[in-house]
Design a protein around this motif. Sequence first.
Motif, PDB file in Angstrom:
ATOM      1  N   GLU A 294      -4.804  43.937  53.566  1.00  0.00           N
ATOM      2  CA  GLU A 294      -5.307  42.912  52.640  1.00  0.00           C
ATOM      3  C   GLU A 294      -4.819  43.142  51.222  1.00  0.00           C
ATOM      4  OE1 GLU A 294      -9.382  40.421  51.727  1.00  0.00           O
ATOM      5  OE2 GLU A 294      -9.513  42.321  52.802  1.00  0.00           O
ATOM      6  N   SER A 295      -4.779  44.393  50.766  1.00  0.00           N
ATOM      7  CA  SER A 295      -4.343  44.662  49.395  1.00  0.00           C
ATOM      8  C   SER A 295      -2.868  44.323  49.209  1.00  0.00           C
ATOM      9  CB  SER A 295      -4.611  46.125  49.024  1.00  0.00           C
ATOM     10  OG  SER A 295      -3.877  47.000  49.857  1.00  0.00           O
ATOM     11  N   LEU A 296      -2.023  44.670  50.197  1.00  0.00           N
ATOM     12  CA  LEU A 296      -0.597  44.374  50.067  1.00  0.00           C
ATOM     13  C   LEU A 296      -0.319  42.883  50.258  1.00  0.00           C
ATOM     14  CD1 LEU A 296       1.024  47.463  51.825  1.00  0.00           C
ATOM     15  CD2 LEU A 296       0.589  47.062  49.405  1.00  0.00           C
ATOM     16  N   LEU A 297      -1.068  42.238  51.139  1.00  0.00           N
ATOM     17  CA  LEU A 297      -0.930  40.790  51.279  1.00  0.00           C
ATOM     18  C   LEU A 297      -1.319  40.098  49.982  1.00  0.00           C
ATOM     19  CD1 LEU A 297      -0.398  38.308  53.044  1.00  0.00           C
ATOM     20  CD2 LEU A 297      -2.777  38.427  53.805  1.00  0.00           C
ATOM     21  N   CYS A 298      -2.390  40.571  49.359  1.00  0.00           N
ATOM     22  CA  CYS A 298      -2.808  40.027  48.068  1.00  0.00           C
ATOM     23  C   CYS A 298      -1.721  40.223  47.013  1.00  0.00           C
ATOM     24  CB  CYS A 298      -4.110  40.706  47.625  1.00  0.00           C
ATOM     25  SG  CYS A 298      -4.689  40.204  45.990  1.00  0.00           S
ATOM     26  N   ALA A 299      -1.139  41.414  46.980  1.00  0.00           N
ATOM     27  CA  ALA A 299      -0.080  41.696  45.998  1.00  0.00           C
ATOM     28  C   ALA A 299       1.126  40.783  46.200  1.00  0.00           C
ATOM     29  CB  ALA A 299       0.335  43.165  46.093  1.00  0.00           C
ATOM     30  N   VAL A 300       1.462  40.494  47.453  1.00  0.00           N
ATOM     31  CA  VAL A 300       2.585  39.599  47.744  1.00  0.00           C
ATOM     32  C   VAL A 300       2.284  38.179  47.253  1.00  0.00           C
ATOM     33  CG1 VAL A 300       3.888  38.511  49.606  1.00  0.00           C
ATOM     34  CG2 VAL A 300       3.431  40.944  49.684  1.00  0.00           C
ATOM     35  N   VAL A 301       1.055  37.725  47.497  1.00  0.00           N
ATOM     36  CA  VAL A 301       0.654  36.394  47.020  1.00  0.00           C
ATOM     37  C   VAL A 301       0.763  36.318  45.498  1.00  0.00           C
ATOM     38  CG1 VAL A 301      -1.295  34.802  46.809  1.00  0.00           C
ATOM     39  CG2 VAL A 301      -0.839  35.931  48.994  1.00  0.00           C
ATOM     40  N   LEU A 302       0.311  37.358  44.815  1.00  0.00           N
ATOM     41  CA  LEU A 302       0.372  37.387  43.355  1.00  0.00           C
ATOM     42  C   LEU A 302       1.805  37.456  42.861  1.00  0.00           C
ATOM     43  CD1 LEU A 302      -2.591  39.829  42.609  1.00  0.00           C
ATOM     44  CD2 LEU A 302      -2.598  37.334  42.620  1.00  0.00           C
ATOM     45  N   ASP A 303       2.663  38.178  43.568  1.00  0.00           N
ATOM     46  CA  ASP A 303       4.082  38.207  43.203  1.00  0.00           C
ATOM     47  C   ASP A 303       4.672  36.802  43.242  1.00  0.00           C
ATOM     48  OD1 ASP A 303       3.871  40.903  42.945  1.00  0.00           O
ATOM     49  OD2 ASP A 303       5.054  41.424  44.711  1.00  0.00           O
ATOM     50  N   GLY A 304       4.308  36.043  44.273  1.00  0.00           N
ATOM     51  CA  GLY A 304       4.802  34.673  44.380  1.00  0.00           C
ATOM     52  C   GLY A 304       4.280  33.776  43.274  1.00  0.00           C
ATOM     53  N   MET A 305       3.057  34.045  42.797  1.00  0.00           N
ATOM     54  CA  MET A 305       2.458  33.224  41.741  1.00  0.00           C
ATOM     55  C   MET A 305       3.033  33.553  40.366  1.00  0.00           C
ATOM     56  SD  MET A 305      -1.576  33.261  42.887  1.00  0.00           S
ATOM     57  CE  MET A 305      -2.080  32.239  41.503  1.00  0.00           C
ATOM     58  N   THR A 306       3.443  34.808  40.161  1.00  0.00           N
ATOM     59  CA  THR A 306       3.812  35.257  38.815  1.00  0.00           C
ATOM     60  C   THR A 306       5.288  35.604  38.653  1.00  0.00           C
ATOM     61  OG1 THR A 306       3.312  37.568  39.363  1.00  0.00           O
ATOM     62  CG2 THR A 306       1.502  36.211  38.525  1.00  0.00           C
ATOM     63  N   GLY A 307       5.996  35.824  39.756  1.00  0.00           N
ATOM     64  CA  GLY A 307       7.387  36.255  39.660  1.00  0.00           C
ATOM     65  C   GLY A 307       7.542  37.731  39.382  1.00  0.00           C
ATOM     66  N   ARG A 308       6.444  38.459  39.321  1.00  0.00           N
ATOM     67  CA  ARG A 308       6.485  39.911  39.111  1.00  0.00           C
ATOM     68  C   ARG A 308       6.583  40.630  40.451  1.00  0.00           C
ATOM     69  NH1 ARG A 308       7.084  41.516  33.689  1.00  0.00           N
ATOM     70  NH2 ARG A 308       5.993  40.004  32.373  1.00  0.00           N
ATOM     71  N   LYS A 309       6.887  41.925  40.414  1.00  0.00           N
ATOM     72  CA  LYS A 309       6.964  42.722  41.632  1.00  0.00           C
ATOM     73  C   LYS A 309       5.949  43.855  41.572  1.00  0.00           C
ATOM     74  CE  LYS A 309      11.842  41.850  42.684  1.00  0.00           C
ATOM     75  NZ  LYS A 309      13.172  42.469  42.925  1.00  0.00           N
ATOM     76  N   HIS A 310       5.282  44.079  42.691  1.00  0.00           N
ATOM     77  CA  HIS A 310       4.329  45.179  42.747  1.00  0.00           C
ATOM     78  C   HIS A 310       4.971  46.404  43.387  1.00  0.00           C
ATOM     79  CE1 HIS A 310       3.959  43.799  46.942  1.00  0.00           C
ATOM     80  NE2 HIS A 310       3.486  44.990  47.205  1.00  0.00           N
ATOM     81  N   HIS A 311       4.283  47.524  43.326  1.00  0.00           N
ATOM     82  CA  HIS A 311       4.729  48.775  43.941  1.00  0.00           C
ATOM     83  C   HIS A 311       3.791  49.064  45.109  1.00  0.00           C
ATOM     84  CE1 HIS A 311       7.428  49.708  40.520  1.00  0.00           C
ATOM     85  NE2 HIS A 311       6.504  49.072  39.833  1.00  0.00           N
ATOM     86  N   SER A 312       4.274  48.821  46.309  1.00  0.00           N
ATOM     87  CA  SER A 312       3.401  48.826  47.472  1.00  0.00           C
ATOM     88  C   SER A 312       2.749  50.187  47.713  1.00  0.00           C
ATOM     89  CB  SER A 312       4.184  48.379  48.709  1.00  0.00           C
ATOM     90  OG  SER A 312       5.331  49.191  48.909  1.00  0.00           O
ATOM     91  N   ASN A 313       3.512  51.252  47.666  1.00  0.00           N
ATOM     92  CA  ASN A 313       2.941  52.569  47.948  1.00  0.00           C
ATOM     93  C   ASN A 313       2.004  53.038  46.838  1.00  0.00           C
ATOM     94  OD1 ASN A 313       4.365  53.019  50.464  1.00  0.00           O
ATOM     95  ND2 ASN A 313       6.209  53.234  49.242  1.00  0.00           N
TER      96      ASN A 313
END
Length: 563
Positions: A294-313
């Motif tokens: 859920e946390s990584l899926l959430c981060a992916v959704v936010l990346d799509g909304m903002t154009g930013r990239k998260h650090h999964s690990n």
Amino acid sequence: MKTHGMNGVRPFSALIDACWRDPYTIQRFFKDIIAGITVGIIAIPLAMALAIASGVPPQYGLYTSAVAGIIIAVTGGSRYSVSGPTAAFVVILYPVSQQFGLSGLLIATLMSGVFLIIMGLARVGRLIEYIPISVTLGFTSGIGITIATMQIKDFFGLTVDVPEHYVDKVIALASALPTISWADTLIASVTLAVLILWPRLGLRVPGHLPALLAGTAVMAILSWAGYSVATIGSKFHYLMPDGSSGQGIPPILPQFVLPWNFPDASGQPFVLNWSTISALLPAAFSMAMLGAIESLLCAVVLDGMTGRKHHSNSELLGQGLGNIAAPFFGGITATAAIARSAANVRAGATSPISAVVHSVLVILALLVLAPALSYLPLAAMSSLLLLVAWNMSEAHKVVDILRRAPKDDIIVMLLCMSLTVLFDMVIAITVGIVLASLLFMRRIARMTRLTEIKGGSDDSCIAMRVSGPLFFAAAERIFNELTQRLDGQKTIVLQWDAVPVLDAGGLNALQRFIDVLPEGVELINCDIQYQPLKTLARAKIKPVDGRLSFYSSLDEALAAAKR
């Protein structure tokens, strides 16, 4: 599902990227404050409702948003994620709290945090993308169905003891319908109507607070008319450190307490030993797996909304630290909440500071609003969770898959959904991934084909082209088909230019085919790509005069066949 960012583990990466590498200005700070207040208004009632649904008093949901929300925001890898209790965990946490009490739930949460840290350090964040959408949608929809079913009791004010298993639960709820409380039903219906209609007004204020106020107003009118309605204050009681007691939510900050010092389900002191740890281990692993997904899926959704990239690990590491620390302050399992995180972005958040502000607002609510929160009707809280369950089910995506997706994906999704509802999430994900993998391999195996090369065959030679991967699920069929095509020819020309992969199963099938070739028949191979050629070299497959030969092009192979 696709994760982004660096594969390494970088604690505090989101905070560093957002507030250090990008200049953090006063303007950005005010934007984060506004976003944090907006999300905090949403989080306060949801945290309480989710704690109640998980089988514990509502203040422990607030403790989770306060403690885990700050730690995960500061140490994690997604700059816009807002963490706290989420609906997805309810189906796991409720059975644990009923069997082991609050103490067992907190210990399982701590153990799940350890699992999450191990996942982050092992850099498995990118592996989450290998869970197919049919599996994730299946178990999230199943969780939505389960949560919605659990709210029926409070929504209609039914008098019933709800069993543990889903089928028994449905039967018990249906049998209890004659005990319906029209007062509770009216409160829940008004709250749900406001929640549904509020977004159409186009106001920036979230609808959660107005909906609860509307439900509470209806409750006040009904109470004045003599109707009795269950509230947080009437259902939950607390004991203060000085020995005094109260109803509802204690107006104090989270206190440091060892998780195993809370009572078990029967109210007795919890016994921490290897037996209880072993019993809690499956639930802890389920929490960690669901939290990671859920946390990584959430981060992916936010990346799509903002154009930013998260650090999964790094996000997994932050989630682990939050879930290890929160139980020492009464916090239950937390993860990134997609709805609250999306609201955070839409409210103008620029950094993890907004999530910290959201947690601070939850702490202030504990100190200032605790007496008022005790008047919230349970029927109104059930309406909140009904809407959460509906959003979580993503019914529009389910319908879209049922209409347009291949039959294999539909089968996997429906199976995961059913197993989640009837059994649990771990079984659903395990069976779903295994079945999806098998169906995918079957689909890929069917793509591997054997076709005759035009102008290459004659009475003494057959020229064929293999297209697709020669792996264990396809190779046996291909070489059996090639055997059946032999009709007195003395030479077989096999073109490999469209074979990207040769695995051990394919290599074994090739060797068996060579071994059973009739005496005097030669296999000529050509245009072998890099990976299959490397596999053949490692297996030390060498040319054999009059039996096996290799050429770099089709023209050379056909010329050799004619000779």
